[in-house]
Design an enzyme around this catalytic site. Structure first.
Site, short mmCIF file in Angstrom:
data_model
loop_
_atom_site.label_atom_id
_atom_site.label_comp_id
_atom_site.label_asym_id
_atom_site.label_seq_id
_atom_site.Cartn_x
_atom_site.Cartn_y
_atom_site.Cartn_z
CG ASP A 97 -0.15 -0.34 2.51
OD1 ASP A 97 1.08 -0.13 2.52
OD2 ASP A 97 -0.76 -0.81 3.48
CD GLU A 119 0.11 -7.18 3.25
OE1 GLU A 119 0.87 -7.99 3.78
OE2 GLU A 119 0.27 -5.94 3.34
CD GLU A 133 1.18 4.07 4.68
OE1 GLU A 133 0.38 4.82 5.30
OE2 GLU A 133 2.41 4.17 4.80
CG HIS A 235 12.25 3.86 9.59
ND1 HIS A 235 12.37 4.93 8.74
CD2 HIS A 235 11.68 2.86 8.89
CE1 HIS A 235 11.89 4.58 7.55
NE2 HIS A 235 11.47 3.33 7.61
N1 UDP Z 1 12.63 -5.86 9.47
C1 UDP Z 1 13.98 -6.09 9.23
N2 UDP Z 1 14.89 -5.35 9.93
C2 UDP Z 1 14.55 -4.43 10.87
C3 UDP Z 1 13.16 -4.20 11.10
C4 UDP Z 1 12.23 -4.93 10.38
O1 UDP Z 1 14.33 -6.92 8.40
O2 UDP Z 1 15.43 -3.81 11.47
C5 UDP Z 1 11.62 -6.61 8.68
C6 UDP Z 1 10.56 -7.34 9.49
O3 UDP Z 1 10.93 -8.67 9.79
C7 UDP Z 1 9.35 -7.30 8.56
C8 UDP Z 1 9.54 -6.02 7.77
O4 UDP Z 1 10.90 -5.65 7.91
O5 UDP Z 1 9.35 -8.38 7.66
C9 UDP Z 1 8.62 -4.93 8.26
O6 UDP Z 1 8.92 -3.74 7.63
P1 UDP Z 1 8.34 -2.35 8.11
O7 UDP Z 1 8.05 -2.42 9.56
O8 UDP Z 1 9.32 -1.32 7.62
O9 UDP Z 1 7.04 -2.14 7.24
P2 UDP Z 1 5.53 -2.60 7.39
O10 UDP Z 1 5.51 -4.07 7.59
O11 UDP Z 1 4.91 -1.82 8.51
O12 UDP Z 1 4.93 -2.22 6.07
#
Ligand code: UDP
Length: 375
Positions: A97, A119, A133, A235
């Site tokens: 999204d 998704e 999103e 982040h």
């Molecule tokens: N993740 C990672 N390293 C980190 C933090 C998260 O590999 O330091 C992975 C986590 O396992 C998941 C994904 O990143 O699969 C989540 O990404 P994010 O939280 O950025 O985005 P969202 O899922 O909220 O779209």
């Protein structure tokens, strides 16, 4: 006859969740898989593409400091359009999204190319949460040809918006495929030592006061529980990084680090007592690892983990977060109950399922059935 499918990805979670689909395509003789990276988040995407061994065919390299969603979209549309002109795909696929996914859907729509949304059907029905999103999800659903819903709940949300039933397919979430693949490559988990909390926060709607409230709660928690350590991969967005450094850096039991490699992050999840996050992907992965999650938001489009008892909403208010964490850390039975391994987001076979559905429809089309590219 070979069919061409262009997969568009721009962010870390998109690379993770498209990887199982790309892997299935690479093994299928009937499809030529082309990967286009918008690189909406350059560093995080590159880290993940390398880890998952995804080769990029077209790198649009669109990330710019301080980019607005409109600015990014304005540069993305002609760049993606050029890829579609060059590759002449039968199908465009993208997951999630973000602006990249919306751009891919819109570009495919303009060219009357069938778009498959991986998704599909996640909804809060509140355009502000998450912003932008939720709006992108709803707009993508208007033009997608295939809606690959991760859960029955997501499929129901699409039906309620009037999407035809035969265009909706419940596949499970490809993020669980990626997780299983990673666990298979990683080997057994080392024994956890001590109690630890894993924290991630990155959502735009938390920038400012909510983020400061979350960090204040973290300080209170480590003060209240002297045996508890916190690991926080920060982040890179300055709206997150700056207050994190200002409020949390230097505390002996709070470890701030750069975003972790995917395998390293999964390993961290496996070893943590509790996860505090606003991330969507982590809400999906944690139940499959038997890790309780407190969601640092007031709402979630992933109610399945709440319903099965693996996660709870904790919001962004400092007092409430401290109360929720304290309750869990002080009630072993509750923590044990939330730590059961559960699979509300699929069985790890979503990528292959998506490809099989596309193949079935392409065969049907060749046999003469009418498959309009869009609604
Ligand atoms: N993740 C990672 N390293 C980190 C933090 C998260 O590999 O330091 C992975 C986590 O396992 C998941 C994904 O990143 O699969 C989540 O990404 P994010 O939280 O950025 O985005 P969202 O899922 O909220 O779209």
């Amino acid at each position: 006859m070979t069919n061409t499918i262009v997969c568009v990805m721009g962010t870390r979670p998109e690379a993770i969740k498209m990887a199982p689909v790309v892997r299935a395509m690479k093994a299928a003789p009937w499809v030529r898989c082309v990967v286009a990276a918008t690189a909406q988040h350059r560093d995080l995407l590159d880290q993940m593409l390398a880890r998952l061994r995804i080769a990029v065919d077209h790198d649009l390299d669109l990330m710019m400091d301080g980019q607005t969603s409109s600015g990014l979209l304005a540069r993305m549309l002609p760049a993606l359009d050029e890829v579609l002109t060059h590759e002449q795909p039968d199908i465009v696929l993208a997951q999630g999204d973000t602006t990249s996914v919306f751009g891919a859907a819109l570009c495919a729509f303009h060219r009357r190319i069938a778009f498959g949304h991986v998704e599909a059907g996640l909804r809060t029905s509140n355009l502000e949460h998450p912003f932008p999103e939720e709006g992108y999800r709803q707009m993508i659903a208007r033009v997608a040809r295939w809606h690959f819903a991760p859960t029955i709940g997501a499929a129901r949300a699409l039906l309620a918006e009037g999407i035809a039933e035969d265009r909706i397919h419940v596949t499970g979430n490809t993020g669980i495929d990626a997780l299983f693949q990673a666990l298979g490559e990683m080997g057994a988990a080392p024994a956890a030592s001590g109690r630890s909390i894993l924290l991630t926060v990155h959502r735009r709607e938390s920038f400012g006061a909510p983020l400061r409230d979350i960090f204040a709660a973290i300080l209170k928690i480590v003060e209240q529980f002297p045996d508890v350590c916190v690991t926080y991969p920060v982040h890179p967005n300055p709206n997150v990084r700056d207050p994190a450094n200002e409020m949390l850096a230097g505390h002996p039991r709070i470890r701030l680090c750069d975003p972790l490699d995917y395998f390293e992050f999964i390993d961290r999840m496996r070893r943590s007592t509790l996860i505090l996050t606003d991330s969507g992907g982590i809400q999906e992965e944690a139940p499959a690892l038997g890790k309780p999650v407190l969601v640092l938001r007031d709402t979630t489009e992933r109610p399945e983990a709440l319903a099965c008892g693996s996660s709870r909403l904790a919001g962004t208010n400092a007092k409430r977060i401290v109360e929720e964490v304290s309750t869990l850390l002080e009630t072993p039975d509750l923590l044990t109950e939330m730590s059961q391994v559960r699979y509300p987001y699929g069985d790890g076979k979503a990528g292959q399922r998506i490809l099989d559905i596309l193949h079935g429809d392409i065969v049907a089309k060749r046999a003469g059935a009418v498959l309009p590219a869009t609604h």
